[in-house]
Write a protein that holds these residues in place. Structure first.
Motif, PDB file in Angstrom:
ATOM      1  N   ASP A 147      22.990  -8.407  59.479  1.00  0.00           N
ATOM      2  CA  ASP A 147      22.199  -8.070  60.722  1.00  0.00           C
ATOM      3  C   ASP A 147      21.038  -7.212  60.225  1.00  0.00           C
ATOM      4  OD1 ASP A 147      20.959  -7.171  62.937  1.00  0.00           O
ATOM      5  OD2 ASP A 147      22.590  -5.936  63.740  1.00  0.00           O
ATOM      6  N   PRO A 148      19.803  -7.953  60.337  1.00  0.00           N
ATOM      7  CA  PRO A 148      18.648  -7.353  59.667  1.00  0.00           C
ATOM      8  C   PRO A 148      18.000  -6.388  60.339  1.00  0.00           C
ATOM      9  CG  PRO A 148      18.447  -9.791  59.899  1.00  0.00           C
ATOM     10  CD  PRO A 148      19.682  -9.548  60.424  1.00  0.00           C
ATOM     11  N   GLY A 149      18.535  -6.303  61.773  1.00  0.00           N
ATOM     12  CA  GLY A 149      18.086  -5.067  62.696  1.00  0.00           C
ATOM     13  C   GLY A 149      18.748  -4.022  62.639  1.00  0.00           C
ATOM     14  N   GLU A 150      19.884  -4.124  61.803  1.00  0.00           N
ATOM     15  CA  GLU A 150      20.693  -2.615  62.135  1.00  0.00           C
ATOM     16  C   GLU A 150      20.136  -1.514  61.279  1.00  0.00           C
ATOM     17  OE1 GLU A 150      24.324  -3.351  59.854  1.00  0.00           O
ATOM     18  OE2 GLU A 150      22.946  -4.502  58.099  1.00  0.00           O
ATOM     19  N   ASP A 151      20.794  -0.332  61.696  1.00  0.00           N
ATOM     20  CA  ASP A 151      19.900   0.645  61.085  1.00  0.00           C
ATOM     21  C   ASP A 151      20.423   0.732  59.425  1.00  0.00           C
ATOM     22  OD1 ASP A 151      19.203   3.280  60.180  1.00  0.00           O
ATOM     23  OD2 ASP A 151      19.912   4.382  61.937  1.00  0.00           O
ATOM     24  N   PRO A 152      19.640   0.800  58.623  1.00  0.00           N
ATOM     25  CA  PRO A 152      19.862   0.723  56.980  1.00  0.00           C
ATOM     26  C   PRO A 152      20.549   1.884  56.752  1.00  0.00           C
ATOM     27  CG  PRO A 152      17.411   0.920  57.326  1.00  0.00           C
ATOM     28  CD  PRO A 152      18.085   0.501  58.867  1.00  0.00           C
ATOM     29  N   ILE A 153      20.045   3.067  57.080  1.00  0.00           N
ATOM     30  CA  ILE A 153      20.608   4.462  56.894  1.00  0.00           C
ATOM     31  C   ILE A 153      22.111   4.490  57.327  1.00  0.00           C
ATOM     32  CG2 ILE A 153      20.379   6.987  57.193  1.00  0.00           C
ATOM     33  CD1 ILE A 153      18.094   5.606  55.814  1.00  0.00           C
ATOM     34  N   LYS A 154      22.326   4.104  58.505  1.00  0.00           N
ATOM     35  CA  LYS A 154      23.907   4.313  58.912  1.00  0.00           C
ATOM     36  C   LYS A 154      24.751   3.424  58.065  1.00  0.00           C
ATOM     37  CE  LYS A 154      26.765   3.410  63.130  1.00  0.00           C
ATOM     38  NZ  LYS A 154      27.629   2.871  62.145  1.00  0.00           N
ATOM     39  N   THR A 155      24.044   2.150  57.663  1.00  0.00           N
ATOM     40  CA  THR A 155      24.643   1.273  56.959  1.00  0.00           C
ATOM     41  C   THR A 155      25.181   1.580  55.473  1.00  0.00           C
ATOM     42  OG1 THR A 155      23.915  -0.707  58.088  1.00  0.00           O
ATOM     43  CG2 THR A 155      24.952  -1.171  56.038  1.00  0.00           C
ATOM     44  N   LEU A 156      24.187   2.467  55.039  1.00  0.00           N
ATOM     45  CA  LEU A 156      24.378   3.148  53.574  1.00  0.00           C
ATOM     46  C   LEU A 156      25.355   4.069  53.661  1.00  0.00           C
ATOM     47  CD1 LEU A 156      20.692   3.073  52.248  1.00  0.00           C
ATOM     48  CD2 LEU A 156      22.622   1.404  51.517  1.00  0.00           C
ATOM     49  N   HIS A 157      25.345   4.728  54.908  1.00  0.00           N
ATOM     50  CA  HIS A 157      26.131   6.075  54.847  1.00  0.00           C
ATOM     51  C   HIS A 157      27.685   5.334  55.204  1.00  0.00           C
ATOM     52  CE1 HIS A 157      28.519   9.004  57.165  1.00  0.00           C
ATOM     53  NE2 HIS A 157      27.671   9.849  56.261  1.00  0.00           N
ATOM     54  N   ASP A 158      27.686   4.146  55.502  1.00  0.00           N
ATOM     55  CA  ASP A 158      29.154   3.698  56.018  1.00  0.00           C
ATOM     56  C   ASP A 158      29.763   3.122  54.464  1.00  0.00           C
ATOM     57  OD1 ASP A 158      29.048   4.580  58.426  1.00  0.00           O
ATOM     58  OD2 ASP A 158      28.634   2.608  59.358  1.00  0.00           O
ATOM     59  N   LEU A 159      28.786   2.581  53.823  1.00  0.00           N
ATOM     60  CA  LEU A 159      29.319   1.936  52.392  1.00  0.00           C
ATOM     61  C   LEU A 159      29.389   2.908  51.407  1.00  0.00           C
ATOM     62  CD1 LEU A 159      26.190  -0.694  52.338  1.00  0.00           C
ATOM     63  CD2 LEU A 159      28.893  -1.210  52.665  1.00  0.00           C
ATOM     64  N   SER A 160      28.846   4.076  51.544  1.00  0.00           N
ATOM     65  CA  SER A 160      29.288   5.391  50.581  1.00  0.00           C
ATOM     66  C   SER A 160      30.571   5.600  50.504  1.00  0.00           C
ATOM     67  CB  SER A 160      28.313   6.358  50.799  1.00  0.00           C
ATOM     68  OG  SER A 160      28.401   7.415  49.775  1.00  0.00           O
ATOM     69  N   GLY A 161      31.216   6.057  49.292  1.00  0.00           N
ATOM     70  CA  GLY A 161      32.534   6.427  49.327  1.00  0.00           C
ATOM     71  C   GLY A 161      32.907   7.805  49.665  1.00  0.00           C
ATOM     72  N   ASP A 162      31.877   8.571  50.049  1.00  0.00           N
ATOM     73  CA  ASP A 162      31.982   9.872  50.644  1.00  0.00           C
ATOM     74  C   ASP A 162      31.476  10.184  51.928  1.00  0.00           C
ATOM     75  OD1 ASP A 162      29.239   9.772  49.069  1.00  0.00           O
ATOM     76  OD2 ASP A 162      29.252  11.700  50.078  1.00  0.00           O
ATOM     77  N   PRO A 163      31.594  11.244  52.555  1.00  0.00           N
ATOM     78  CA  PRO A 163      31.130  11.201  53.967  1.00  0.00           C
ATOM     79  C   PRO A 163      29.714  11.658  54.001  1.00  0.00           C
ATOM     80  CG  PRO A 163      32.467  13.273  53.509  1.00  0.00           C
ATOM     81  CD  PRO A 163      32.596  12.116  52.272  1.00  0.00           C
ATOM     82  N   ASP A 164      29.074  12.142  52.898  1.00  0.00           N
ATOM     83  CA  ASP A 164      27.835  12.585  53.004  1.00  0.00           C
ATOM     84  C   ASP A 164      26.638  11.524  52.474  1.00  0.00           C
ATOM     85  OD1 ASP A 164      28.442  14.854  54.429  1.00  0.00           O
ATOM     86  OD2 ASP A 164      29.051  15.683  52.120  1.00  0.00           O
ATOM     87  N   GLY A 165      27.365  10.432  52.010  1.00  0.00           N
ATOM     88  CA  GLY A 165      26.064   9.206  51.348  1.00  0.00           C
ATOM     89  C   GLY A 165      25.830   9.757  49.775  1.00  0.00           C
ATOM     90  N   ILE A 166      26.568  10.500  49.127  1.00  0.00           N
ATOM     91  CA  ILE A 166      26.190  10.885  48.189  1.00  0.00           C
ATOM     92  C   ILE A 166      26.384   9.893  47.055  1.00  0.00           C
ATOM     93  CG2 ILE A 166      26.482  12.801  45.943  1.00  0.00           C
ATOM     94  CD1 ILE A 166      25.115  13.828  48.465  1.00  0.00           C
ATOM     95  N   GLU A 167      27.515   9.119  46.969  1.00  0.00           N
ATOM     96  CA  GLU A 167      27.670   8.331  46.119  1.00  0.00           C
ATOM     97  C   GLU A 167      26.978   7.183  46.104  1.00  0.00           C
ATOM     98  OE1 GLU A 167      31.703   5.625  44.982  1.00  0.00           O
ATOM     99  OE2 GLU A 167      30.843   5.270  46.933  1.00  0.00           O
ATOM    100  N   ILE A 168      26.350   6.655  47.312  1.00  0.00           N
ATOM    101  CA  ILE A 168      25.354   5.453  47.257  1.00  0.00           C
ATOM    102  C   ILE A 168      23.809   6.036  46.789  1.00  0.00           C
ATOM    103  CG2 ILE A 168      24.531   5.956  49.742  1.00  0.00           C
ATOM    104  CD1 ILE A 168      25.462   2.493  48.340  1.00  0.00           C
ATOM    105  N   MET A 169      23.632   7.346  46.935  1.00  0.00           N
ATOM    106  CA  MET A 169      22.229   7.667  46.463  1.00  0.00           C
ATOM    107  C   MET A 169      22.587   7.680  44.693  1.00  0.00           C
ATOM    108  SD  MET A 169      20.367   8.416  49.183  1.00  0.00           S
ATOM    109  CE  MET A 169      19.526   9.880  49.045  1.00  0.00           C
ATOM    110  N   SER A 170      23.656   8.101  44.595  1.00  0.00           N
ATOM    111  CA  SER A 170      23.749   8.202  42.990  1.00  0.00           C
ATOM    112  C   SER A 170      23.702   6.678  42.406  1.00  0.00           C
ATOM    113  CB  SER A 170      25.065   8.808  42.564  1.00  0.00           C
ATOM    114  OG  SER A 170      25.323  10.070  42.990  1.00  0.00           O
ATOM    115  N   ILE A 171      24.327   5.787  43.304  1.00  0.00           N
ATOM    116  CA  ILE A 171      24.067   4.724  42.485  1.00  0.00           C
ATOM    117  C   ILE A 171      22.551   4.213  42.687  1.00  0.00           C
ATOM    118  CG2 ILE A 171      24.547   2.042  43.199  1.00  0.00           C
ATOM    119  CD1 ILE A 171      27.288   3.107  44.118  1.00  0.00           C
ATOM    120  N   LEU A 172      22.010   4.263  43.682  1.00  0.00           N
ATOM    121  CA  LEU A 172      20.608   3.981  43.830  1.00  0.00           C
ATOM    122  C   LEU A 172      19.629   4.728  42.725  1.00  0.00           C
ATOM    123  CD1 LEU A 172      18.052   2.722  45.162  1.00  0.00           C
ATOM    124  CD2 LEU A 172      18.214   4.783  46.893  1.00  0.00           C
TER     125      LEU A 172
END
Length: 251
Positions: A147-172
């Protein structure tokens, strides 16, 4: 000859005077000689600081400023092994150039990369929002293919292995710390992609490149990639005009 008493006295005086004159002449001093003439100095060797030798001696200041013969500081590992850039056209009709110096990228790309790194290092997902053109339709940063129109921030939060999105930020942050690939130069699809090995044959990575890869993935992930036939973890794409096109995983 008969000597009279008066004559004997005169002869004695004369004899005494003659003796005195003789002794005086014998005791006359010799011409005075200088001490240096009596003890001529030995020839001294040239001093260490003679002009002839000074030509070969550098002042301390010059010695400190002279180029050092010590080994230079090493370059980054992959940079030293792979060079500043290389090209590969074997796996695609699009040209691919692998770069390890961000200064070789256009200014808009450099600025966006710096902003992404700063936001990722903060650990605050919301700091990515203004960089992802949220709500801009097709110009919004793609994080999934669904879904190109979805909120990317919410999606990244859901993809992260922790509740704060730290993991996905570390990967980035790790991804943006590697070299990058310049793909499709001079075409409408021209783009800069991190990490660079997303555009390489995973089976031909050098040892230093494997080290770079395993800063991001595990050895098990690498084994899966070999079986899959390519890099299939997260990657970032930035257009030459500085638009963050995607942050996705997969082929």
């Amino acid at each position: 000859m008969r000597i009279f008493p008066g004559n004997e006295f005169r002869c004695s005086i004369a004899s005494l005077a003659a003796a005195t004159l003789f002794l005086s002449g014998a005791a006359l001093p010799l011409p005075a000689l200088a001490f240096s003439q009596l003890n001529p100095p030995a020839t001294l060797p040239k001093a260490a600081g003679t002009p002839g030798q000074q030509k070969n001696d550098k002042p301390i200041e010059q010695a400190l400023e002279a180029p050092s013969n010590s080994l230079p500081m090493p370059d980054p590992l992959v940079n030293k092994q792979a060079g500043q850039s290389s090209s590969d056209t074997s796996n695609s009709s699009k040209s691919v150039e692998f770069l390890f110096d961000i200064d070789k990228a256009p200014e808009p790309v450099k600025k966006l990369r710096a902003a992404i790194v700063e936001a990722a290092a903060s650990g605050d997902l919301e700091r990515l929002r203004p960089l992802m053109n949220v709500g801009a339709g097709l110009k919004q940063t793609q994080v999934t293919a669904d879904d190109p129109g979805e909120d990317p921030i919410k999606t990244l939060h859901d993809l992260s292995g922790d509740p704060d999105g730290i993991e996905i930020m570390s990967i980035l942050l790790d991804i943006m710390s590697t070299g990058f690939a310049h793909v499709g130069q001079g075409t409408p699809d021209e783009i800069y992609i991190w990490p660079y090995f997303a555009q390489k044959d995973i089976k031909t990575l050098s040892t230093p490149e494997k080290v770079d890869l395993m800063r991001i993935v595990t050895a098990g992930d690498y084994a899966d990639m070999l079986e899959f036939g390519g890099y299939n973890f997260y990657r970032v794409g930035i257009t030459p005009d500085g638009r963050w096109k995607f942050f996705t995983s997969g082929e």
